[in-house]
Design an enzyme around this catalytic site. Structure first.
Site, short mmCIF file in Angstrom:
data_model
loop_
_atom_site.label_atom_id
_atom_site.label_comp_id
_atom_site.label_asym_id
_atom_site.label_seq_id
_atom_site.Cartn_x
_atom_site.Cartn_y
_atom_site.Cartn_z
N GLY A 100 54.99 6.62 19.52
CA GLY A 100 55.69 6.96 18.30
C GLY A 100 55.70 8.42 17.90
N ALA A 113 63.15 0.27 9.35
CA ALA A 113 63.90 -0.64 8.47
C ALA A 113 65.22 0.06 8.15
CB ALA A 113 63.13 -0.93 7.19
N TYR A 172 60.03 0.72 -1.45
CA TYR A 172 59.48 0.45 -0.12
C TYR A 172 59.97 -0.91 0.39
CZ TYR A 172 56.09 1.07 3.69
OH TYR A 172 55.49 1.24 4.92
N LYS A 180 54.97 -4.53 6.49
CA LYS A 180 53.59 -4.02 6.59
C LYS A 180 52.57 -5.11 6.22
CE LYS A 180 54.32 0.28 7.88
NZ LYS A 180 54.00 0.72 9.26
C1 LIG Z 1 58.44 4.58 -1.72
C2 LIG Z 1 57.28 4.76 -0.78
C3 LIG Z 1 56.91 6.22 -0.66
C4 LIG Z 1 55.76 6.40 0.35
C5 LIG Z 1 56.16 5.91 1.73
C6 LIG Z 1 55.14 6.36 2.80
C7 LIG Z 1 55.70 6.00 4.14
C8 LIG Z 1 56.45 6.95 4.84
C9 LIG Z 1 56.99 6.62 6.09
C10 LIG Z 1 56.78 5.35 6.62
O1 LIG Z 1 57.29 4.98 7.86
C11 LIG Z 1 58.59 4.55 7.91
C12 LIG Z 1 59.13 4.30 9.17
C13 LIG Z 1 60.45 3.91 9.31
C14 LIG Z 1 61.22 3.75 8.17
O2 LIG Z 1 62.56 3.34 8.30
C15 LIG Z 1 63.50 4.34 8.39
C16 LIG Z 1 63.17 5.70 8.41
C17 LIG Z 1 64.22 6.63 8.51
C18 LIG Z 1 65.52 6.20 8.58
C19 LIG Z 1 65.76 4.82 8.56
O3 LIG Z 1 67.02 4.40 8.62
N1 LIG Z 1 64.75 3.92 8.46
C20 LIG Z 1 60.70 3.97 6.91
C21 LIG Z 1 59.35 4.37 6.78
C22 LIG Z 1 56.03 4.42 5.91
O4 LIG Z 1 55.85 3.20 6.47
C23 LIG Z 1 55.49 4.74 4.67
#
Ligand SMILES: CCCCCCc1ccc(Oc2ccc(Oc3cccc(O)n3)cc2)c(O)c1
Length: 257
Positions: free
Chosen positions: A14, A98, A158, A165
């Site tokens: 990753g 997601a 989220y 998760k």
């Molecule tokens: C509102 C919550 C703020 C804190 C979020 C912290 C966090 C940041 C990044 C994280 O990892 C992801 C991985 C993929 C993901 O899905 C995405 C990312 C970018 C574009 C997209 O279309 N999907 C969303 C978060 C994660 O699981 C948790």
């Protein structure tokens, strides 16, 4: 008993760029003397990951594509890793996804497709990978995956990733139970918000980061290096009797309401 990983090999899944949490983990393991194997989602990531790996102390890194939505690709990748490296001593799973439009607004807007996609990539992929990786951990092993507070309680926006998760958190415990007899430990790191490429997919991420710095007990945000240091501990013999656990690396934010 110490934090050295000399003579050991770990798979890091990753790394997207220098801001990735997975890269923070890779740097910590490299400094501890580990040999690293990187997997990346598709060819677009191969070159950036190889470039980053050139900055490591260890110069024997290996690189393999691995789209975790494909059981065939996972099997093929770990067969190649077995051929090229033989034994691995652990694995860092830093993979999640997601649909961006389902990381904003009401959770109720989640579609069946979006729900299953998030579960597939962000939760089931750990089980799918360990089905193949476990046979390479003939000296026992340690597995670390990344989770977030939004799987334990509601964090605005989220949404579907929180449910994924929660699924990942339960998987950590069931996998820890199954693999304990093979002396393979499985743990989670629940990191506070880090400004990564993935974080860009979450609505109002910046405001959450600001709240952490104002409200977290330690009044500060965390870095990929902080996560790397905790992963190093979990991969080391110092954590030999810790499994099925999740460690919060979030300046204490999870303890406050
Ligand atoms: C509102 C919550 C703020 C804190 C979020 C912290 C966090 C940041 C990044 C994280 O990892 C992801 C991985 C993929 C993901 O899905 C995405 C990312 C970018 C574009 C997209 O279309 N999907 C969303 C978060 C994660 O699981 C948790």
């Amino acid at each position: 008993m110490d934090l050295t990983l000399k003579g050991r090999t770990y798979v890091v899944m990753g790394v997207a760029n220098k801001r990735s949490i997975a890269w923070g983990i890779a740097q910590a393991l490299d400094k501890a003397g580990a040999r690293l194997i990187f997997t990346y989602n598709n060819e677009r990531f191969r070159e950036p990951v190889e470039k980053l790996a050139e900055t490591l102390e260890g110069k024997e890194s290996l690189f393999y594509p691995c789209d975790v939505t494909s059981d065939e690709e996972i099997a093929a990748t770990f067969a190649k890793i077995k051929e090229d490296a033989g034994v691995i001593h652990g694995l860092a799973h830093c993979i999640a996804f997601a649909k961006k439009d389902e990381l904003d607004g009401d959770y109720m807007n989640t579609t069946r497709d979006g729900f299953l996609l998030a579960q597939n990539i962000s939760a089931y992929s750990l089980t799918a990978v360990l089905k193949e990786a476990k046979s390479l951990m003939t000296d026992g092993g340690s597995v670390v995956t990344m989770t977030y507070l939004g799987g334990e309680r509601v964090v605005k926006n989220y949404n579907v990733m929180g449910v994924a998760k929660a699924s990942l958190d339960a998987s950590v415990k069931y996998l820890a139970n199954d693999l304990g007899k093979d002396n393979i430990r499985v743990n989670g790191i629940s990191a506070g918000p880090v400004r990564t490429l993935s974080a860009k997919g979450i609505a109002e991420f910046n405001s959450v980061l600001k709240v952490i710095e104002e409200k977290a007990p330690l009044r500060r945000s965390i870095s990929p290096e902080d996560v790397g240091n905790t992963a190093l501990f979990l991969f080391s013999d110092l954590a030999k009797n810790i499994t099925g656990e999740t460690i919060h690396v979030d300046a204490g934010f999870n303890i406050i309401s």
